[in-house]
Write a protein that holds these residues in place. Structure first.
Motif, PDB file in Angstrom:
ATOM      1  N   ASP A  56       1.039  -1.248   0.057  1.00 46.43           N
ATOM      2  CA  ASP A  56       0.067  -0.049  -0.066  1.00 46.43           C
ATOM      3  C   ASP A  56       0.692   1.271   0.050  1.00 46.43           C
ATOM      4  O   ASP A  56       1.855   1.398   0.802  1.00 46.43           O
ATOM      5  CB  ASP A  56      -0.794   0.092   1.197  1.00 46.43           C
ATOM      6  CG  ASP A  56      -2.300  -1.050   0.935  1.00 46.43           C
ATOM      7  OD1 ASP A  56      -2.439  -1.065  -0.105  1.00 46.43           O
ATOM      8  OD2 ASP A  56      -2.620  -1.259   2.039  1.00 46.43           O
ATOM      9  N   PRO A  63      -4.540   9.787  -4.156  1.00 40.77           N
ATOM     10  CA  PRO A  63      -5.452   8.649  -4.020  1.00 40.77           C
ATOM     11  C   PRO A  63      -4.332   7.158  -3.396  1.00 40.77           C
ATOM     12  O   PRO A  63      -3.135   7.235  -3.931  1.00 40.77           O
ATOM     13  CB  PRO A  63      -6.220   8.172  -5.104  1.00 40.77           C
ATOM     14  CG  PRO A  63      -6.024   9.370  -6.032  1.00 40.77           C
ATOM     15  CD  PRO A  63      -4.788  10.262  -5.513  1.00 40.77           C
ATOM     16  N   GLU A  64      -4.990   6.742  -2.709  1.00 39.89           N
ATOM     17  CA  GLU A  64      -4.017   5.531  -2.144  1.00 39.89           C
ATOM     18  C   GLU A  64      -3.887   4.457  -3.367  1.00 39.89           C
ATOM     19  O   GLU A  64      -4.853   4.341  -4.136  1.00 39.89           O
ATOM     20  CB  GLU A  64      -4.855   4.706  -0.940  1.00 39.89           C
ATOM     21  CG  GLU A  64      -4.014   3.543  -0.437  1.00 39.89           C
ATOM     22  CD  GLU A  64      -4.645   2.734   0.727  1.00 39.89           C
ATOM     23  OE1 GLU A  64      -4.540   1.577   1.018  1.00 39.89           O
ATOM     24  OE2 GLU A  64      -5.663   3.405   1.255  1.00 39.89           O
ATOM     25  N   ILE A  65      -2.706   3.896  -3.229  1.00 40.91           N
ATOM     26  CA  ILE A  65      -2.523   2.856  -4.627  1.00 40.91           C
ATOM     27  C   ILE A  65      -2.361   1.468  -3.721  1.00 40.91           C
ATOM     28  O   ILE A  65      -1.389   1.459  -2.836  1.00 40.91           O
ATOM     29  CB  ILE A  65      -1.290   3.356  -5.230  1.00 40.91           C
ATOM     30  CG1 ILE A  65      -1.436   4.801  -5.950  1.00 40.91           C
ATOM     31  CG2 ILE A  65      -0.761   2.277  -6.219  1.00 40.91           C
ATOM     32  CD1 ILE A  65      -0.134   5.301  -6.558  1.00 40.91           C
ATOM     33  N   ARG A  66      -2.768   0.550  -4.477  1.00 44.36           N
ATOM     34  CA  ARG A  66      -2.551  -0.938  -3.850  1.00 44.36           C
ATOM     35  C   ARG A  66      -2.074  -1.711  -4.668  1.00 44.36           C
ATOM     36  O   ARG A  66      -2.673  -1.785  -5.796  1.00 44.36           O
ATOM     37  CB  ARG A  66      -3.968  -1.337  -2.957  1.00 44.36           C
ATOM     38  CG  ARG A  66      -3.802  -2.839  -2.383  1.00 44.36           C
ATOM     39  CD  ARG A  66      -4.831  -3.095  -1.611  1.00 44.36           C
ATOM     40  NE  ARG A  66      -4.881  -4.547  -1.193  1.00 44.36           N
ATOM     41  CZ  ARG A  66      -4.078  -4.982   0.007  1.00 44.36           C
ATOM     42  NH1 ARG A  66      -3.373  -4.004   0.825  1.00 44.36           N
ATOM     43  NH2 ARG A  66      -4.113  -6.228   0.321  1.00 44.36           N
ATOM     44  N   ILE A  76      -2.582  -4.428 -10.093  1.00 42.10           N
ATOM     45  CA  ILE A  76      -3.338  -3.296  -9.175  1.00 42.10           C
ATOM     46  C   ILE A  76      -4.810  -3.621  -9.419  1.00 42.10           C
ATOM     47  O   ILE A  76      -5.455  -3.406 -10.310  1.00 42.10           O
ATOM     48  CB  ILE A  76      -2.868  -1.986  -9.997  1.00 42.10           C
ATOM     49  CG1 ILE A  76      -1.503  -1.786 -10.037  1.00 42.10           C
ATOM     50  CG2 ILE A  76      -3.605  -0.806  -9.497  1.00 42.10           C
ATOM     51  CD1 ILE A  76      -0.944  -0.343 -10.606  1.00 42.10           C
ATOM     52  N   PRO A  77      -5.348  -3.999  -8.183  1.00 42.93           N
ATOM     53  CA  PRO A  77      -6.829  -4.385  -8.073  1.00 42.93           C
ATOM     54  C   PRO A  77      -7.572  -3.054  -8.737  1.00 42.93           C
ATOM     55  O   PRO A  77      -8.725  -3.451  -9.228  1.00 42.93           O
ATOM     56  CB  PRO A  77      -6.908  -4.796  -6.562  1.00 42.93           C
ATOM     57  CG  PRO A  77      -5.680  -4.986  -6.161  1.00 42.93           C
ATOM     58  CD  PRO A  77      -4.593  -4.140  -6.859  1.00 42.93           C
ATOM     59  N   ALA A  78      -7.523  -1.980  -8.450  1.00 36.50           N
ATOM     60  CA  ALA A  78      -8.174  -0.869  -8.775  1.00 36.50           C
ATOM     61  C   ALA A  78      -8.075  -0.662 -10.175  1.00 36.50           C
ATOM     62  O   ALA A  78      -9.108   0.147 -10.708  1.00 36.50           O
ATOM     63  CB  ALA A  78      -7.718   0.460  -8.097  1.00 36.50           C
ATOM     64  N   LYS A  79      -7.333  -1.192 -10.861  1.00 35.42           N
ATOM     65  CA  LYS A  79      -7.463  -1.225 -12.501  1.00 35.42           C
ATOM     66  C   LYS A  79      -7.783  -2.544 -12.924  1.00 35.42           C
ATOM     67  O   LYS A  79      -7.067  -3.053 -13.751  1.00 35.42           O
ATOM     68  CB  LYS A  79      -5.756  -0.902 -12.981  1.00 35.42           C
ATOM     69  CG  LYS A  79      -5.578   0.595 -13.195  1.00 35.42           C
ATOM     70  CD  LYS A  79      -6.413   1.110 -14.191  1.00 35.42           C
ATOM     71  CE  LYS A  79      -6.163   2.486 -14.687  1.00 35.42           C
ATOM     72  NZ  LYS A  79      -6.870   3.068 -15.768  1.00 35.42           N
ATOM     73  N   GLU A 177      -0.887   6.310  -9.949  1.00 36.09           N
ATOM     74  CA  GLU A 177      -1.180   4.972 -10.549  1.00 36.09           C
ATOM     75  C   GLU A 177      -0.608   4.592 -11.784  1.00 36.09           C
ATOM     76  O   GLU A 177      -0.321   3.538 -11.938  1.00 36.09           O
ATOM     77  CB  GLU A 177      -2.621   4.685 -10.402  1.00 36.09           C
ATOM     78  CG  GLU A 177      -3.107   3.274 -10.690  1.00 36.09           C
ATOM     79  CD  GLU A 177      -4.639   3.336 -10.836  1.00 36.09           C
ATOM     80  OE1 GLU A 177      -5.150   2.624  -9.593  1.00 36.09           O
ATOM     81  OE2 GLU A 177      -5.358   3.757 -11.447  1.00 36.09           O
TER      82      GLU A 177
END
Length: 331
Positions: A56, A63-66, A76-79, A177
């Motif tokens: 993390d 924004p937070e990047i995970r 990258i789960p958000a992507k 990101e």
């Protein structure tokens, strides 16, 4: 000038020389103690990088990047689970594992903001918080502050500990990101390209080609009689684009609703029988590339995915979207 004046002048010159020497010494990178004599910043990472399961990154004001480990790589789960750039992730993790303490700095919380390691305050005063998850193990957390003023290194402190340390490693942390994503779409060397063809909705076609890899420049199949190229390499950009095509943004194809026909279709062939096909759409005044098929081209040459759309920079699109008059010399 009298004797007294000469003495004063000599002292002044000597003083200036001393000041210059001191300034040069301060600017010169200082040698650091031998690595073997330094304490590891995160001894828990020694030989244990493969045990990390997630990372993390919380940068102030962003924004937070995970990132999460998936098999031998990171995504990258958000992507929608798009692959992260392995060299970027590996570079940071290796630097963290290798990092050793060079010098203890302030332990006063009131001074943390000056070195970019505060937990609150203005964005420039706050540190970037890294959290490394280790499966069922206790996560490792630290704050990353300003780089060393001289030489290589970084100011950091372990989360929950007021002690600031100068370490012997620079920690490369992309702020966005996009900086963490594997942005490669196509990587086909120019030397291997035999032909590129672009077809427009009107039916107009531009084909650039060469018969041998020894030919340094591409020719135009539709070259009118009596006309010539604007310059010898005028058509090469349509092929060199694919030698290192990176996206500016991406999205799962299922989430993108392209309207109408593509602005162009293209096909690329190589001397060893490889073939790549794709389309470019205009969406919100931005060009988006979609790969439609490939044959005899491995993942190293086409890292992009068929079920994703890739936004291109305008200059990238312009390099491909050539029409005949664009490459011809003026009449």
């Amino acid at each position: 000038m009298g004797r007294k004046g000469l003495i004063i002048l000599a002292l002044l010159v000597a003083g200036l020389g001393t000041a210059y020497f001191i300034q040069q010494e301060r600017a010169r990178p200082q040698s650091l103690p031998a690595t073997a004599n330094r304490e590891s910043l995160l001894p828990e990472l020694q030989g244990a990088l493969k045990g990390l399961t997630a990372l993390d990154i919380r940068s102030p004001g962003l924004p937070e990047i995970r990132l999460e480990r998936q098999g031998d790589g990171w995504v990258i789960p958000a992507k929608a689970g798009y692959p992260a750039a392995d060299p970027t992730v590996a570079g940071l993790l290796r630097a963290l594992a290798d990092a050793r303490k060079v010098e203890a700095k302030t332990a006063n919380p009131e001074l943390h903001g000056r070195v970019g390691l505060a937990e609150k305050g203005a964005p420039e005063e706050q540190g970037t918080r890294l959290k490394l998850e280790r499966g069922d193990g206790e996560p490792l957390e630290l704050l990353v502050g300003k780089p060393a003023q001289q030489g290589k290194g970084q100011l950091v402190r372990l989360y929950g500990d007021n002690q600031v340390w100068l370490i012997d490693q620079a920690l490369p942390i992309p702020a966005s990101e996009l900086g963490w994503l594997d942005r490669r779409v196509v990587a086909i060397p120019f030397a291997s390209v035999r032909q590129v063809e672009v077809v427009y909705p009107s039916g107009n076609t531009l084909t650039v080609f060469r018969d041998s890899a020894d030919e340094p420049n591409l020719r135009v199949k539709q070259l009118p009689k009596g006309r010539r190229l604007a310059y010898e390499a005028a058509a090469n950009g349509m092929a060199t684009l694919f030698a290192g095509l990176d996206f500016a943004d991406n999205a799962p194809l299922a989430q993108v609703q392209f309207k109408g026909k593509p602005a162009l279709r293209f096909s690329l062939s190589t001397f060893d029988g490889g073939e790549l096909k794709g389309e470019v759409y205009q969406q919100g005044e931005q060009p988006w590339l979609v790969l439609k098929g490939r044959d005899r081209l491995d993942d190293a040459k086409v890292p992009g995915k068929m079920d994703w759309a890739y936004r291109l920079e305008p200059f990238q699109y312009q390099a491909l979207a050539k029409k005949l008059e664009d490459v011809l010399a003026a009449k």
